[in-house]
Design a protein around this motif. Structure first.
Motif, PDB file in Angstrom:
ATOM      1  N   VAL A 235      14.896  19.705 -25.149  1.00 27.67           N
ATOM      2  CA  VAL A 235      14.869  18.617 -24.163  1.00 27.67           C
ATOM      3  C   VAL A 235      16.152  17.804 -24.212  1.00 27.67           C
ATOM      4  O   VAL A 235      16.731  17.469 -23.171  1.00 27.67           O
ATOM      5  CB  VAL A 235      13.644  17.706 -24.392  1.00 27.67           C
ATOM      6  CG1 VAL A 235      13.748  16.446 -23.547  1.00 27.67           C
ATOM      7  CG2 VAL A 235      12.359  18.457 -24.052  1.00 27.67           C
ATOM      8  N   ALA A 236      16.613  17.478 -25.412  1.00 22.75           N
ATOM      9  CA  ALA A 236      17.816  16.657 -25.543  1.00 22.75           C
ATOM     10  C   ALA A 236      19.057  17.477 -25.895  1.00 22.75           C
ATOM     11  O   ALA A 236      20.116  16.915 -26.147  1.00 22.75           O
ATOM     12  CB  ALA A 236      17.591  15.584 -26.611  1.00 22.75           C
ATOM     13  N   GLU A 237      18.948  18.817 -25.900  1.00 23.31           N
ATOM     14  CA  GLU A 237      20.081  19.679 -26.242  1.00 23.31           C
ATOM     15  C   GLU A 237      21.153  19.575 -25.155  1.00 23.31           C
ATOM     16  O   GLU A 237      20.917  19.901 -23.998  1.00 23.31           O
ATOM     17  CB  GLU A 237      19.612  21.125 -26.383  1.00 23.31           C
ATOM     18  CG  GLU A 237      20.737  22.130 -26.615  1.00 23.31           C
ATOM     19  CD  GLU A 237      21.533  21.819 -27.870  1.00 23.31           C
ATOM     20  OE1 GLU A 237      22.684  21.351 -27.718  1.00 23.31           O
ATOM     21  OE2 GLU A 237      21.003  22.033 -28.968  1.00 23.31           O
ATOM     22  N   GLN A 238      22.337  19.111 -25.532  1.00 20.49           N
ATOM     23  CA  GLN A 238      23.400  18.905 -24.549  1.00 20.49           C
ATOM     24  C   GLN A 238      24.253  20.152 -24.335  1.00 20.49           C
ATOM     25  O   GLN A 238      25.031  20.207 -23.382  1.00 20.49           O
ATOM     26  CB  GLN A 238      24.279  17.738 -24.982  1.00 20.49           C
ATOM     27  CG  GLN A 238      23.530  16.417 -25.058  1.00 20.49           C
ATOM     28  CD  GLN A 238      24.401  15.289 -25.563  1.00 20.49           C
ATOM     29  OE1 GLN A 238      25.541  15.128 -25.143  1.00 20.49           O
ATOM     30  NE2 GLN A 238      23.865  14.497 -26.483  1.00 20.49           N
ATOM     31  N   ARG A 239      24.118  21.131 -25.202  1.00 20.04           N
ATOM     32  CA  ARG A 239      24.871  22.372 -25.013  1.00 20.04           C
ATOM     33  C   ARG A 239      24.150  23.297 -24.036  1.00 20.04           C
ATOM     34  O   ARG A 239      22.928  23.246 -23.908  1.00 20.04           O
ATOM     35  CB  ARG A 239      25.040  23.087 -26.352  1.00 20.04           C
ATOM     36  CG  ARG A 239      25.869  22.342 -27.370  1.00 20.04           C
ATOM     37  CD  ARG A 239      25.837  23.010 -28.721  1.00 20.04           C
ATOM     38  NE  ARG A 239      24.494  23.000 -29.295  1.00 20.04           N
ATOM     39  CZ  ARG A 239      24.177  23.541 -30.457  1.00 20.04           C
ATOM     40  NH1 ARG A 239      25.110  24.160 -31.175  1.00 20.04           N
ATOM     41  NH2 ARG A 239      22.940  23.477 -30.914  1.00 20.04           N
ATOM     42  N   THR A 240      24.899  24.150 -23.378  1.00 15.57           N
ATOM     43  CA  THR A 240      24.301  25.220 -22.585  1.00 15.57           C
ATOM     44  C   THR A 240      23.581  26.164 -23.551  1.00 15.57           C
ATOM     45  O   THR A 240      24.082  26.442 -24.642  1.00 15.57           O
ATOM     46  CB  THR A 240      25.393  25.984 -21.818  1.00 15.57           C
ATOM     47  OG1 THR A 240      26.073  25.070 -20.951  1.00 15.57           O
ATOM     48  CG2 THR A 240      24.800  27.109 -20.985  1.00 15.57           C
ATOM     49  N   VAL A 241      22.399  26.646 -23.172  1.00 17.84           N
ATOM     50  CA  VAL A 241      21.596  27.497 -24.048  1.00 17.84           C
ATOM     51  C   VAL A 241      21.368  28.851 -23.387  1.00 17.84           C
ATOM     52  O   VAL A 241      20.986  28.925 -22.215  1.00 17.84           O
ATOM     53  CB  VAL A 241      20.238  26.839 -24.376  1.00 17.84           C
ATOM     54  CG1 VAL A 241      19.374  27.773 -25.216  1.00 17.84           C
ATOM     55  CG2 VAL A 241      20.445  25.515 -25.107  1.00 17.84           C
ATOM     56  N   VAL A 242      21.600  29.916 -24.139  1.00 15.98           N
ATOM     57  CA  VAL A 242      21.399  31.279 -23.649  1.00 15.98           C
ATOM     58  C   VAL A 242      20.154  31.863 -24.327  1.00 15.98           C
ATOM     59  O   VAL A 242      19.992  31.747 -25.544  1.00 15.98           O
ATOM     60  CB  VAL A 242      22.622  32.169 -23.943  1.00 15.98           C
ATOM     61  CG1 VAL A 242      22.424  33.565 -23.351  1.00 15.98           C
ATOM     62  CG2 VAL A 242      23.892  31.535 -23.391  1.00 15.98           C
ATOM     63  N   LEU A 243      19.285  32.465 -23.527  1.00 18.12           N
ATOM     64  CA  LEU A 243      18.035  33.048 -24.011  1.00 18.12           C
ATOM     65  C   LEU A 243      17.897  34.471 -23.505  1.00 18.12           C
ATOM     66  O   LEU A 243      18.432  34.827 -22.456  1.00 18.12           O
ATOM     67  CB  LEU A 243      16.830  32.245 -23.499  1.00 18.12           C
ATOM     68  CG  LEU A 243      16.773  30.749 -23.774  1.00 18.12           C
ATOM     69  CD1 LEU A 243      15.683  30.117 -22.926  1.00 18.12           C
ATOM     70  CD2 LEU A 243      16.501  30.500 -25.243  1.00 18.12           C
ATOM     71  N   PHE A 244      17.133  35.276 -24.219  1.00 24.87           N
ATOM     72  CA  PHE A 244      16.679  36.569 -23.730  1.00 24.87           C
ATOM     73  C   PHE A 244      15.210  36.428 -23.321  1.00 24.87           C
ATOM     74  O   PHE A 244      14.472  35.614 -23.886  1.00 24.87           O
ATOM     75  CB  PHE A 244      16.784  37.650 -24.805  1.00 24.87           C
ATOM     76  CG  PHE A 244      18.201  38.058 -25.135  1.00 24.87           C
ATOM     77  CD1 PHE A 244      19.226  37.895 -24.228  1.00 24.87           C
ATOM     78  CD2 PHE A 244      18.502  38.621 -26.375  1.00 24.87           C
ATOM     79  CE1 PHE A 244      20.526  38.277 -24.527  1.00 24.87           C
ATOM     80  CE2 PHE A 244      19.789  39.006 -26.691  1.00 24.87           C
ATOM     81  CZ  PHE A 244      20.806  38.831 -25.759  1.00 24.87           C
ATOM     82  N   GLU A 245      14.774  37.222 -22.357  1.00 21.48           N
ATOM     83  CA  GLU A 245      13.364  37.222 -21.979  1.00 21.48           C
ATOM     84  C   GLU A 245      12.977  38.571 -21.399  1.00 21.48           C
ATOM     85  O   GLU A 245      13.787  39.228 -20.739  1.00 21.48           O
ATOM     86  CB  GLU A 245      13.075  36.116 -20.962  1.00 21.48           C
ATOM     87  CG  GLU A 245      11.594  35.900 -20.671  1.00 21.48           C
ATOM     88  CD  GLU A 245      10.766  35.695 -21.945  1.00 21.48           C
ATOM     89  OE1 GLU A 245      10.321  36.725 -22.515  1.00 21.48           O
ATOM     90  OE2 GLU A 245      10.587  34.542 -22.371  1.00 21.48           O
ATOM     91  N   ALA A 246      11.747  38.983 -21.670  1.00 28.05           N
ATOM     92  CA  ALA A 246      11.223  40.219 -21.097  1.00 28.05           C
ATOM     93  C   ALA A 246      10.929  39.978 -19.618  1.00 28.05           C
ATOM     94  O   ALA A 246      10.455  38.895 -19.247  1.00 28.05           O
ATOM     95  CB  ALA A 246       9.952  40.639 -21.825  1.00 28.05           C
ATOM     96  N   PRO A 247      11.189  40.945 -18.753  1.00 27.65           N
ATOM     97  CA  PRO A 247      11.001  40.717 -17.309  1.00 27.65           C
ATOM     98  C   PRO A 247       9.584  40.339 -16.924  1.00 27.65           C
ATOM     99  O   PRO A 247       9.385  39.492 -16.046  1.00 27.65           O
ATOM    100  CB  PRO A 247      11.432  42.049 -16.686  1.00 27.65           C
ATOM    101  CG  PRO A 247      11.399  43.052 -17.795  1.00 27.65           C
ATOM    102  CD  PRO A 247      11.709  42.294 -19.030  1.00 27.65           C
ATOM    103  N   HIS A 248       8.568  40.895 -17.603  1.00 25.81           N
ATOM    104  CA  HIS A 248       7.185  40.602 -17.230  1.00 25.81           C
ATOM    105  C   HIS A 248       6.739  39.222 -17.697  1.00 25.81           C
ATOM    106  O   HIS A 248       5.685  38.741 -17.263  1.00 25.81           O
ATOM    107  CB  HIS A 248       6.241  41.681 -17.780  1.00 25.81           C
ATOM    108  CG  HIS A 248       6.217  41.767 -19.274  1.00 25.81           C
ATOM    109  ND1 HIS A 248       7.178  42.429 -20.002  1.00 25.81           N
ATOM    110  CD2 HIS A 248       5.348  41.252 -20.192  1.00 25.81           C
ATOM    111  CE1 HIS A 248       6.902  42.344 -21.292  1.00 25.81           C
ATOM    112  NE2 HIS A 248       5.802  41.623 -21.435  1.00 25.81           N
TER     113      HIS A 248
END
Length: 289
Positions: free
Chosen positions: A164-177
């Motif tokens: 919520v308060a993270e000021q950096r850009t965040v990269v995530l992986f996620e499964a398509p479904h």
């Protein structure tokens, strides 16, 4: 210290493989696929498809090295790879796509080699994390990589709350479904207007990058049939100027969660851009009534 290319002297090589287009394979990857004494692959079938596309003949021994067998003490594949390096052989570690150790096998083998004082080096190359960040249109000067969010809703909510308060850009992986559900949940926790990008099938024929708010992307994913490899990039939080008196509740909440007053004040002051002394005084004033 990096080890230059040369005769096999016993070392562990971590090699980035294409995340889609085989033409992204580096010359060093092609060379060491052919010359390494041992090639440790996350999926040996995927390795055969890659080497076939590259026209490379693997002359070394091919072994499986994946999340199900990399541990296990003396019987794990990490220990077996370490023994090969100790015997003076060059071991090349590759995953299905991208860099070993980044949400992929390889980390435990690296730790074991480092602890044993054996050479470890890298053959850099394609990365879904950096590729998605570059095309996202979101700030790239400071970023964090959080891998896959937990699947269970409660655990995922706690993970998202930490952003919520993270000021950096965040990269995530996620499964398509699971993408639509994750984006919808992220919109609830982080705010519907938080900017984001969904990067699908990067470098492949059907590459697609969707940019917008979390609410917009959740609506798109819910109505679409999303297929392929997905990387999500979240914009960092925008910190608005605040008065110390307005942040007393945040300090109190952290205290209730177990932090000492001093630590709670320091954390909130850092996140919200106010002076610690001013916030500490505001908390004491509020308690005095």
């Amino acid at each position: 210290m990096p080890v230059p290319d040369g005769p096999s002297t016993g070392r562990l090589l971590l090699a980035a493989t294409p995340i889609g287009d085989p033409d992204d394979a580096s010359a060093r990857l092609r060379r060491w696929l052919a010359e390494a004494d041992v090639v440790a692959a996350e999926d040996t079938r995927r390795l055969r498809r890659l080497t076939g596309a590259l026209g490379v003949d693997v002359r070394g021994r091919v072994v499986a090295h994946h999340e199900h067998n990399e541990t296990g003490g003396s019987g794990g594949s990490s220990s077996a790879l370490l023994a090969e390096v100790q015997a003076g052989r060059t071991v090349l570690v590759v995953t299905d796509a991208g860099m070993p150790t980044v949400s992929d096998p390889g980390y435990r083998a690296v730790v074991a080699a480092v602890e044993a004082g054996l050479p470890v080096t890298v053959l850099p190359g394609p990365s879904a994390v950096l590729a998605a960040l570059a095309v996202s249109g979101l700030p790239t000067d400071r970023f964090a990589f959080d891998g896959f969010l937990p699947r269970r809703r409660g655990e995922r909510e706690r993970a998202l709350a930490g952003l919520v308060a993270e000021q950096r850009t965040v990269v995530l992986f996620e499964a398509p479904h699971r993408l639509a559900e994750m984006l919808d949940h992220a919109a609830e926790v982080l705010g519907a207007t938080r900017r984001a990008a969904v990067c699908r099938e990067l470098t492949k024929t059907y590459e697609e990058v969707r940019r917008g708010t979390l609410a917009e992307l959740a609506a798109w994913a819910g109505a679409a049939t999303v297929l392929g490899e997905v990387t999500v990039v979240l914009a960092g939080a925008v910190v608005e100027a605040a008065e110390p008196a307005d942040l007393v509740a945040e300090v109190t909440a952290r205290e209730a969660a177990g932090l000492r007053l001093k630590d709670a004040v320091a954390e909130v002051a850092s996140l919200r851009g106010v002076r610690k002394n001013a916030l500490y005084d505001a908390v004491l004033a509020a308690r005095r009534g």
